[in-house]
Design an enzyme around this catalytic site. Structure first.
Site, mmCIF file in Angstrom:
data_model
loop_
_atom_site.group_PDB
_atom_site.id
_atom_site.type_symbol
_atom_site.label_atom_id
_atom_site.label_comp_id
_atom_site.label_asym_id
_atom_site.label_seq_id
_atom_site.Cartn_x
_atom_site.Cartn_y
_atom_site.Cartn_z
ATOM 1 N N TRP A 1 -7.408 -8.503 2.750
ATOM 2 C CA TRP A 1 -7.974 -7.682 1.110
ATOM 3 C C TRP A 1 -8.592 -7.943 0.133
ATOM 4 O O TRP A 1 -8.406 -7.568 -1.016
ATOM 5 C CB TRP A 1 -6.388 -7.166 1.271
ATOM 6 C CG TRP A 1 -5.850 -5.948 2.836
ATOM 7 C CD1 TRP A 1 -5.859 -4.805 2.925
ATOM 8 C CD2 TRP A 1 -4.698 -6.717 3.286
ATOM 9 N NE1 TRP A 1 -5.197 -5.051 3.824
ATOM 10 C CE2 TRP A 1 -4.534 -6.445 4.222
ATOM 11 C CE3 TRP A 1 -4.145 -8.445 3.144
ATOM 12 C CZ2 TRP A 1 -3.773 -6.146 5.288
ATOM 13 C CZ3 TRP A 1 -2.835 -8.088 4.249
ATOM 14 C CH2 TRP A 1 -2.932 -7.310 5.750
ATOM 15 N N ASP A 2 -8.495 -9.757 0.014
ATOM 16 C CA ASP A 2 -8.772 -10.196 -0.653
ATOM 17 C C ASP A 2 -7.951 -9.703 -2.512
ATOM 18 O O ASP A 2 -8.896 -9.363 -3.429
ATOM 19 C CB ASP A 2 -10.624 -10.030 -1.432
ATOM 20 C CG ASP A 2 -11.472 -10.548 -2.502
ATOM 21 O OD1 ASP A 2 -10.821 -11.526 -2.313
ATOM 22 O OD2 ASP A 2 -11.636 -10.181 -2.947
ATOM 23 N N MET A 3 -6.931 -10.134 -2.056
ATOM 24 C CA MET A 3 -5.725 -10.209 -2.612
ATOM 25 C C MET A 3 -5.679 -11.670 -3.287
ATOM 26 O O MET A 3 -4.263 -12.112 -3.352
ATOM 27 C CB MET A 3 -4.593 -9.893 -1.832
ATOM 28 C CG MET A 3 -4.489 -8.232 -1.559
ATOM 29 S SD MET A 3 -4.779 -6.966 -3.278
ATOM 30 C CE MET A 3 -6.394 -6.829 -3.542
ATOM 31 N N ASP A 4 -6.227 -12.391 -3.169
ATOM 32 C CA ASP A 4 -6.512 -13.802 -4.040
ATOM 33 C C ASP A 4 -5.806 -13.825 -5.098
ATOM 34 O O ASP A 4 -5.773 -12.799 -5.594
ATOM 35 C CB ASP A 4 -7.702 -14.734 -3.843
ATOM 36 C CG ASP A 4 -8.787 -14.294 -4.468
ATOM 37 O OD1 ASP A 4 -8.792 -12.880 -5.098
ATOM 38 O OD2 ASP A 4 -10.049 -14.328 -3.865
ATOM 39 N N LYS B 1 -3.517 -10.176 -7.826
ATOM 40 C CA LYS B 1 -3.914 -8.766 -7.680
ATOM 41 C C LYS B 1 -3.574 -7.910 -7.039
ATOM 42 O O LYS B 1 -3.106 -6.936 -7.556
ATOM 43 C CB LYS B 1 -5.551 -9.281 -6.746
ATOM 44 C CG LYS B 1 -6.500 -9.954 -7.243
ATOM 45 C CD LYS B 1 -8.075 -10.213 -6.271
ATOM 46 C CE LYS B 1 -8.855 -10.687 -7.076
ATOM 47 N NZ LYS B 1 -9.836 -10.780 -6.206
#
Length: 818
Positions: free
Chosen positions: A483-486, A511
């Protein structure tokens, strides 16, 4: 009836036009309502649309009963609206505005008289008029009442005891009280300046002290995402900053006059880059931590005893003499280290260090961003340690080969697509660790073939040994992140008061909205984060998801998942469109699996989205008052996996939005904000806040919506909806925190006691950067400085302006005298 009476009974053009408009509005609403109903959405829009068609037909015929019918429609809509959103004014508005306006129109004398003339003498002249007037007055009364309801702000105050507290111990190692010598002021990254001249009582007197123009503007070969995100440093009697094209500039802190500039002359053929950004530079002094009368023995003969280390967008690290701006030619190769060294993939523009390196006295720790979602053959995200004097590679930590930290030798390469770190790391030299906020192994949204070793370090805080690069501990905030929750924000190091005494802690914003509070000595949790089940069904072919994720007890995630009733718009029509879009996308709350379009399902709603609740701005911490200061955002995104056979994206779009190729995986991905056809957010406001957390209790003290639509709406009206901000907060010993990065062009000062705005100033351009504060060594005056240069991807106005604010002489002198 004579011909004259017959003519007067016929509806005139005004009623015919009104009736036709009503019918058209009703048909559009009913048609959309049918569509929504097929998606298992609300019945309201069909019924309201049909009601409007009937009202329009009655108006066309000149029937006074049109008023009765419209009064019923308005009253029913009012009741339905209150049932859906209570008395939330900004949510009531799009549900009621068109019907309210239509009702008022029919009550206007020049319209009402025509209805009465054409409906014949037999019917009572006030048919429906009183009912319609009652419905209008009831709607107006509800609107006025709703204006005074507050469902979104948390009101509270920090205790007087906490407000009086001051930091104890070495809360900013190696930083003089007047200085701001690292990106987050110190290696601890707390963005806290102890200066106390500016207070809530006098902040309203802040005035512009000086302005500096860098002269660095977007060029024709720059990407969409060019941005001025720099936080300057104040140290060594100068102010240091960098521009998007990596020009390093030194200024006089009292006047803003340029002292020197160093242009590394990067390759500006960069239209295909995803970023053109420089968030800051780093400062190193060989005599740091030593008494003035006891300099380091090597200082006298060293080429550059004081240095500025700066990243460049063409993947180098440069060393510049902090006194003169000349290159430190004994460092690396003529003052430059090439970051593509050891990379198997060397295509220009795919390795982009947007953030400054972390520094200790004996080590530079360098990381870099890589192009998101292009392919499975991209540069490594390796973290490297260099000698700050010679530039020699001392160690390298490749997350896909986590135990092999000895410097690679000729012929060896790092692992392509290893997890990278694109934010700013923090340093605790006493513990001998650097704390790295990790990104995700790209591509971001499909992870079926990721490196098994590297998977452990995606979206994690990794503590590395400063001397060797070995992993000391790791805490992962998202398992198998698709989910690109970096983690983009710099972790903040602070000693937190607990029942067990002070605990050396690390605070990591993410995030996903959870805040992880970790004992920085060993990686154990200070605030619990139990594993909880998350959605696992219908995962994309070849991928998997984790059945659980860690949920911190300290969180800014919304209390409930978004629903159809949370859809917004400026009218019922774009709100209806948002409801349809919502129903067309899969959504099961946070961690909804990425989705391929199939049938009526067009993809997934990812909320929090890739811009996150907390982004690279991180948090500010007042170590004395034990306050965590934040600016959370709430904006969802629409994402859709596109099977390889249907994918046309070729990469190099100059942005992270749109169709991204993800070559080497079975799917490309389309990413776009969750907006209505008119370009407004589909999720109801507020979209942006400022907030404070008491670190002693880990409870929110206050939280207020923040910012207006002044510079982001088609009409420049400052509606106080609360807008997103991209950049961080800073705070001061005087009890005033600062934020400049909202979508409206203001820098604001907030009383940290209660979050109230005590000052604001208009900026000439977008302020998507983190402000900083320092005290002049010459005059003792406190300044607040911010870069107002805009952000290409957000669409804020671009410029080149660094602005300093200070109190007038009399006010500053009075505060110093105290």
């Amino acid at each position: 009836m004579n011909d004259s009476a017959s003519a007067s009974a016929r509806p005139g053009p005004l009623l015919l036009v009104t009736g036709v408009i009503f019918i058209l509005l009703g048909l559009v609403l009913a048609g959309g309502g049918i569509w929504l109903l097929t998606l298992k959405g609300s019945w309201y829009y069909i019924l309201a649309g049909l009601g409007m068609v009937v009202a329009g037909a009655l108006v066309c015929k000149g029937r006074r009963t049109a008023r009765s019918f419209l009064s019923f429609l308005l009253a029913a809509t009012l009741i339905w609206s209150i049932f859906e959103v209570r008395f939330d004014w900004w949510q009531l508005l799009p549900r009621l505005d068109i019907w309210f306006a239509a009702a008022v129109w029919l009550l206007l004398p020049f319209v009402s008289r025509r209805l009465e003339r054409t409906d014949g003498a037999a019917a009572p002249r006030d048919t429906g008029k009183k009912a319609l007037l009652t419905a209008v007055l009831a709607t107006a009364a509800v609107g006025i009442f709703a204006l005074f309801q507050d469902y979104h702000n948390l009101h509270g105050e920090v205790s007087s005891e906490s407000m009086a507290a001051t930091p104890q111990g070495d809360f900013a190692p190696g930083v003089a009280p007047n200085d701001w010598s690292a990106y987050g002021r110190s290696g601890y990254g707390d963005r806290y300046a102890p200066a106390a001249q500016i207070t809530p009582a006098n902040a309203s007197q802040l005035k512009q002290a000086w302005v500096f123009h860098t002269g660095d503007f977007k060029g024709p070969t720059d990407p969409v995402e060019i941005a001025n995100e720099v936080t300057p440093l104040k140290v060594n009697g100068m102010l240091y900053l960098c521009t998007p094209h990596n020009i390093v500039i030194a200024l006089d802190p009292d006047t803003g006059k340029e002292i020197w500039r160093h242009d590394p002359k990067i390759n500006r053929d960069a239209a295909s880059y995803q970023h053109m950004i420089c968030r800051g530079v780093s400062y190193w002094d060989v005599n740091a931590g030593r008494a003035k009368n006891n300099p380091a023995p090597e200082a006298a003969t060293m080429e550059c005893p004081r240095r500025i280390f700066a990243p460049t967008m063409d993947a180098t690290l440069i060393a510049v003499n902090a006194d003169t701006g000349a290159a430190c030619k004994s460092f690396g190769e003529n003052g430059v280290i090439g970051l593509y060294h050891g990379m198997a993939m060397k295509k220009r523009g795919f390795l982009m260090p947007t953030s400054p390196p972390a520094l200790s006295q004996k080590m530079i720790v360098m990381a870099a961003s890589v192009t998101d979602n292009d392919s499975t053959e991209e540069p490594s995200g390796v973290i490297r340690g260099y000698d700050p004097v010679t530039g020699k590679l001392m160690w390298n930590w490749d997350a896909s080969k986590p135990d092999a930290t000895e410097p690679i030798v000729a012929g060896q390469t790092y692992t392509n697509n290893s997890p990278n770190s694109w934010g700013v790391s923090s340093v605790d030299e006493k513990l001998g660790m650097v704390y790295v906020p990790m990104g995700n192994e790209t591509p971001d949204t499909w992870g079926g073939n990721r490196n098994v070793n590297g998977e452990k370090y995606n979206s994690a805080i990794v503590a590395l040994d400063l001397a060797t690069g070995k992993v000391r501990w790791v805490y992962q905030t998202v398992h198998h992140d698709i989910w690109d929750m970096d983690i983009g924000g710099q972790p903040t190091l602070v000693d937190i008061d607990t029942l067990k005494g002070k605990v050396p802690s690390l605070v990591a914003t993410t995030k996903r909205g959870d805040i992880y509070v970790i004992d920085r000595r060993d990686g154990s949790l200070v605030v619990p984060a139990p594993e909880k089940p998350v959605p696992t069904g219908n995962v994309a072919a070849g991928d998997r998801v984790s059945p659980t994720q860690p949920f911190s007890a300290l969180t800014f995630l919304p209390e409930k998942n978004i629903s159809e009733t949370d859809m917004w718009g400026t009218t019922p029509f774009d709100q209806l469109a948002c409801r349809i879009i919502f129903r067309q996308h899969r959504y099961e709350g946070p961690f909804t699996p990425q989705t391929v379009a199939s049938g009526r399902i067009k993809g997934a709603i990812i909320s929090p989205g890739p811009l996150g609740i907390f982004e690279w701005g991180g948090a500010a911490v007042d170590p004395g008052r034990q306050l965590l200061l934040l600016n959370p955002d709430y904006m969802g995104f629409l994402e859709r996996l596109v099977p390889r056979a249907q994918a046309t994206a070729k990469g190099g779009s100059g942005t992270e939005m749109g169709l991204q190729p993800q070559t080497g995986t079975p799917f490309a991905v389309e990413i776009k904000p969750f907006l209505s056809p008119l370009g407004f957010p589909c999720q109801a406001p507020p979209w942006g806040y400022v907030a404070a957390v008491d670190l002693r209790t880990m409870k929110k003290v206050w939280m207020h919506k923040n910012g207006t639509t002044m510079d982001s709406a088609p009409v420049p009206i400052p509606l106080p909806l609360g807008v997103p901000s991209l950049g961080g907060m800073s705070t001061t010993g005087g009890g005033v925190a600062f934020l400049s990065s909202t979508l409206d062009y203001y820098i604001r000062g907030y009383d940290v006691r209660n979050g109230k705005v005590v000052w604001k100033a208009r900026l000439p351009f977008g302020g998507q950067a983190t402000p900083m504060s320092y005290v002049s060594d010459k005059t003792g005056k406190q300044y607040v400085v911010v870069m107002a240069g805009g952000h290409g991807s957000l669409g804020t106005k671009m410029g080149d302006t660094l602005i300093a604010f200070a109190l007038p002489e009399g006010a500053a002198a009075a505060e110093k005298a105290k």
